[in-house]
Design a protein around this motif. Structure first.
Motif, short mmCIF file in Angstrom:
data_model
loop_
_atom_site.label_atom_id
_atom_site.label_comp_id
_atom_site.label_asym_id
_atom_site.label_seq_id
_atom_site.Cartn_x
_atom_site.Cartn_y
_atom_site.Cartn_z
N VAL A 1 -13.66 -1.65 -10.25
CA VAL A 1 -13.57 -1.95 -8.82
C VAL A 1 -14.94 -1.92 -8.15
O VAL A 1 -15.27 -2.78 -7.33
CB VAL A 1 -12.62 -0.95 -8.12
CG1 VAL A 1 -12.64 -1.17 -6.61
CG2 VAL A 1 -11.20 -1.11 -8.65
N GLN A 2 -15.77 -0.95 -8.54
CA GLN A 2 -17.08 -0.80 -7.89
C GLN A 2 -18.02 -1.96 -8.21
O GLN A 2 -19.01 -2.15 -7.51
CB GLN A 2 -17.73 0.52 -8.28
CG GLN A 2 -18.03 0.69 -9.77
CD GLN A 2 -16.89 1.35 -10.51
OE1 GLN A 2 -15.75 1.22 -10.11
NE2 GLN A 2 -17.22 2.09 -11.56
N PHE A 3 -17.72 -2.74 -9.25
CA PHE A 3 -18.57 -3.89 -9.59
C PHE A 3 -18.32 -5.08 -8.67
O PHE A 3 -19.15 -5.98 -8.58
CB PHE A 3 -18.34 -4.34 -11.04
CG PHE A 3 -18.58 -3.30 -12.09
CD1 PHE A 3 -19.29 -2.14 -11.81
CD2 PHE A 3 -18.11 -3.48 -13.38
CE1 PHE A 3 -19.51 -1.18 -12.78
CE2 PHE A 3 -18.32 -2.54 -14.37
CZ PHE A 3 -19.01 -1.38 -14.07
N TYR B 1 -19.40 -25.50 -8.05
CA TYR B 1 -18.54 -24.46 -7.50
C TYR B 1 -19.35 -23.57 -6.56
O TYR B 1 -20.58 -23.54 -6.59
CB TYR B 1 -17.91 -23.63 -8.61
CG TYR B 1 -18.90 -23.02 -9.59
CD1 TYR B 1 -19.57 -21.82 -9.30
CD2 TYR B 1 -19.19 -23.63 -10.81
CE1 TYR B 1 -20.47 -21.27 -10.17
CE2 TYR B 1 -20.09 -23.08 -11.69
CZ TYR B 1 -20.73 -21.90 -11.37
OH TYR B 1 -21.64 -21.37 -12.25
N LYS B 2 -18.65 -22.83 -5.70
CA LYS B 2 -19.30 -21.92 -4.77
C LYS B 2 -19.84 -20.70 -5.51
O LYS B 2 -19.35 -20.35 -6.58
CB LYS B 2 -18.31 -21.48 -3.69
CG LYS B 2 -17.84 -22.61 -2.78
CD LYS B 2 -16.86 -22.09 -1.74
CE LYS B 2 -16.39 -23.21 -0.83
NZ LYS B 2 -15.40 -22.73 0.18
N ALA B 3 -20.85 -20.06 -4.92
CA ALA B 3 -21.42 -18.85 -5.51
C ALA B 3 -20.33 -17.80 -5.70
O ALA B 3 -19.44 -17.63 -4.85
CB ALA B 3 -22.52 -18.30 -4.61
N LYS B 4 -20.39 -17.09 -6.82
CA LYS B 4 -19.36 -16.10 -7.16
C LYS B 4 -19.91 -14.70 -6.92
O LYS B 4 -20.73 -14.20 -7.68
CB LYS B 4 -18.96 -16.24 -8.63
CG LYS B 4 -18.50 -17.63 -9.02
CD LYS B 4 -18.30 -17.69 -10.54
CE LYS B 4 -18.02 -19.09 -11.00
NZ LYS B 4 -17.93 -19.18 -12.48
N PRO B 5 -19.46 -14.06 -5.85
CA PRO B 5 -19.94 -12.70 -5.58
C PRO B 5 -19.28 -11.69 -6.51
O PRO B 5 -18.21 -11.93 -7.06
CB PRO B 5 -19.53 -12.46 -4.12
CG PRO B 5 -18.32 -13.32 -3.95
CD PRO B 5 -18.55 -14.53 -4.80
N GLY B 6 -19.93 -10.54 -6.65
CA GLY B 6 -19.34 -9.45 -7.40
C GLY B 6 -19.64 -9.50 -8.88
O GLY B 6 -19.94 -10.55 -9.45
N GLY B 7 -19.58 -8.32 -9.52
CA GLY B 7 -19.74 -8.24 -10.96
C GLY B 7 -21.12 -7.78 -11.39
O GLY B 7 -22.12 -8.10 -10.75
N LEU B 8 -21.14 -7.02 -12.49
CA LEU B 8 -22.42 -6.70 -13.12
C LEU B 8 -22.90 -7.93 -13.85
O LEU B 8 -22.15 -8.57 -14.58
CB LEU B 8 -22.24 -5.54 -14.11
CG LEU B 8 -21.98 -4.16 -13.49
CD1 LEU B 8 -21.81 -3.12 -14.59
CD2 LEU B 8 -23.12 -3.76 -12.56
N ARG B 9 -24.17 -8.25 -13.69
CA ARG B 9 -24.70 -9.52 -14.17
C ARG B 9 -25.37 -9.40 -15.54
O ARG B 9 -25.53 -8.32 -16.10
CB ARG B 9 -25.66 -10.09 -13.14
CG ARG B 9 -25.00 -10.38 -11.79
CD ARG B 9 -24.05 -11.55 -11.86
NE ARG B 9 -23.27 -11.73 -10.63
CZ ARG B 9 -22.70 -12.86 -10.28
NH1 ARG B 9 -22.81 -13.93 -11.04
NH2 ARG B 9 -21.99 -12.94 -9.16
#
Length: 568
Positions: free
Chosen positions: A292-294, A310-318
């Motif tokens: 959840v915190q990612f 596609y639109k920018a994808k927020p969230g997630g460890l990269r």
């Protein structure tokens, strides 16, 4: 909803997130009358599965009521599976995943085709030539299957991977030779599909998934004791390039949890593997959303002058976080990754900083260009111009001095003119790649190009242009590799040279093949002790000659990655 997702789901090719591969439409595999595929219910103690009852029925005896499935290798009559892999490194990884699943279900592995009860071909669909290789192989297996039908238990043949996803109906109907068809997201279903096939019925599961990553399955390495390994970190692709079949055969992008990737790399390190390649169709768009915190993290930018559909994808460890963590596991393990998309190297990219700073991350990048013509790149929906690509190349070389570059090119794409072709030739000359993968365009059904463009470049023109690209690439690669003559290169030994048992073969940091004599060498880490280099050893080699594909040299000493890096 991501581009193409609605179309895939409407066609029945896509499972919603969290859906089991054994529920919903996935249960509608091709089974015989009255047969119901095994479902996934509450957890039960291990016991006989459908495969055991079908075997018993075929033998004319009651099914076992308390018989437990055999452990791998524990019974001499365990069904034997023979696996053949075609295509890219992702298929090598998929083969290891499929084998891990079958091994847990009681199958034994054989390297002898004549011993096999099951033959599985892990296939590629990216070009027509790759598919034709499978059709040819099936014709070879046809005779073996006919002989086996007369001699003993029938041979079962399965088609796995991208070709299974693309051509399910044709594969099942063509001469009724194939018993099992499983797409890239259906490997968990293999034991059930094979059980159905044992009853004489064909079985298929080609549903794509929005969340399947096989994160909980530790692949079984197909080459025991190998020095290198592939680790799949994500599956699918969202780029929707107009020529590419991958989004339709492997589905939408989804990433494995970083924790499961680190676990696999640690396991490989413990097994003595000295080089790991992180795999994905688009590795540097990796994002782990497992915690959840990612999910509240900001989306990184794109490379300057690049765009997406596609639109920018927020969230997630990269990917930069993953690469950082993987590189810390074992300082003596080389780390590579492929294939990135050029759009995901922004100016402030910590990925490039990590490559420059970490001794065990190889100074090598794959930057697939596909074409040197801005007009063709636009038709391909690549999301960049020639100028933006060249700016990125300069940025990479400024950030990582001495970096080795590789690339992909397609010649003869829809509408490509002679001027477009010459721009690709000039890009090859301007960049000077060390490694190249060049192909003539092969139109694939379902792609945007198939729906909207004309494959209007004649085959003979494609052939001529491809030959010119290959000649240009080899000329420039020979020039780039010649610059290494006289330098000492750290080489990871892979084994004996294919052409001479008196020579060893390995690869340098830039992923270029290096061949050198197999002689006794001092060990720099053990006070000069003499010994011959073995697979998995690092050897310092002085380059004496170079071609477009190979370096040759004389070995100086055995060493370690850390010691070699510290001395430079």
């Amino acid at each position: 909803m991501l581009p193409g997702t609605r179309a895939l789901r409407a066609a029945g090719l896509l499972r919603p997130p969290g859906a089991s591969p054994r529920t919903g439409a996935a249960r509608r595999a091709r089974c015989g009358p009255g047969q119901r595929p095994a479902g996934r219910g509450v957890a039960l103690p291990a016991g006989p599965d459908l495969r055991h009852f079908l075997r018993a029925a075929a033998a004319g005896r009651p099914g076992p009521m308390a018989e437990l499935p055999p452990e791998p290798g524990s019974t001499p009559d365990a069904p034997k599976v023979y696996l053949e892999t075609y295509g890219c490194q992702m298929n090598v990884s998929d083969t290891e995943i499929a084998w891990a699943i079958l091994q847990k279900s009681g199958y034994a592995r054989t390297k002898e085709l004549d011993e096999a009860d099951v033959v599985l071909l892990v296939t590629c669909s990216v070009r027509e030539k790759a598919e034709q290789a499978i059709w040819n192989r099936l014709q070879q297996l046809k005779a073996l299957k006919a002989r086996r039908r007369q001699a003993r238990a029938p041979l079962r043949i399965g088609i796995l991977g991208c070709m299974a996803e693309r051509l399910k109906e044709e594969i099942l109907n063509r001469e009724k030779l194939v018993d099992v068809v499983a797409g890239p997201d259906a490997y968990r279903d293999l034991p059930r599909l094979l059980a159905v096939a044992e009853s004489g019925q064909q079985a298929a599961n080609v549903l794509l998934s929005l969340d399947e990553t096989y994160a909980d399955i530790l692949p079984v390495q197909t080459c025991a004791g190998g020095t290198t390994a592939f680790v799949s970190i994500m599956r699918g692709c969202d780029n929707m390039c107009s020529y590419c079949i991958v989004p339709f055969t492997r589905g939408r992008e989804r990433s494995r949890p970083i924790a499961s990737i680190l676990q696999e790399v640690r396991m490989l390190s413990d097994q003595g593997v000295k080089e790991v390649t992180l795999l994905g169709q688009n590795v540097n768009s990796f994002r782990d959303l497992s915690e959840v915190q990612f999910q509240s993290l900001a989306a990184p930018g794109l490379s300057r002058g690049f765009s997406t559909v596609y639109k920018a994808k927020p969230g997630g460890l990269r990917f930069s976080h993953l690469l950082d963590q993987v590189s810390r596991i074992d300082p003596e393990m080389r780390i590579r990754f492929t294939s990135p998309h050029p759009k995901d190297f922004p100016d402030e990219a910590s990925v490039l900083q990590l490559i420059q700073e970490r001794r065990n991350i190889c100074k090598q990048l794959h930057l697939p260009a596909q074409s040197g013509s801005t007009r063709v790149l636009e038709a391909m929906r690549r999301g960049y111009t020639r100028e933006a690509y060249l700016e990125l190349v300069h940025h990479v070389r400024d950030s990582i001095p001495g970096v080795s570059l590789s690339s992909d090119f397609i010649t003869g794409f829809c509408g490509e003119t002679e001027e477009d072709h010459q721009q690709t030739v000039s890009l090859l000359r301007e960049v000077g790649y060390n490694i190249g993968f060049l192909f003539a365009y092969s139109m694939r059904q379902k792609t945007r190009a198939h729906r909207r463009l004309q494959d209007d470049v004649p085959a003979d023109v494609k052939k001529r242009r491809l030959e010119q690209l290959i000649a240009t690439f080899r000329e420039e690669a020979a020039r780039a590799n010649a610059a290494l003559v006289g330098q000492a290169q750290l080489v990871l030994v892979e084994g004996s040279s294919k052409r001479s048992a008196s020579e060893l073969c390995g690869r340098n940091d830039g992923n270029i093949k290096v061949i050198f004599p197999d002689t006794e060498l001092e060990d720099a880490a053990e006070c000069g002790a003499l010994g011959r280099a073995q697979p998995g050893d690092y050897v310092m080699v002085k380059v004496t000659s170079a071609s477009s594909q190979t370096l040759r040299g004389v070995p100086l000493c055995r060493t370690t990655l850390s010691r070699a890096a510290a001395s430079h």
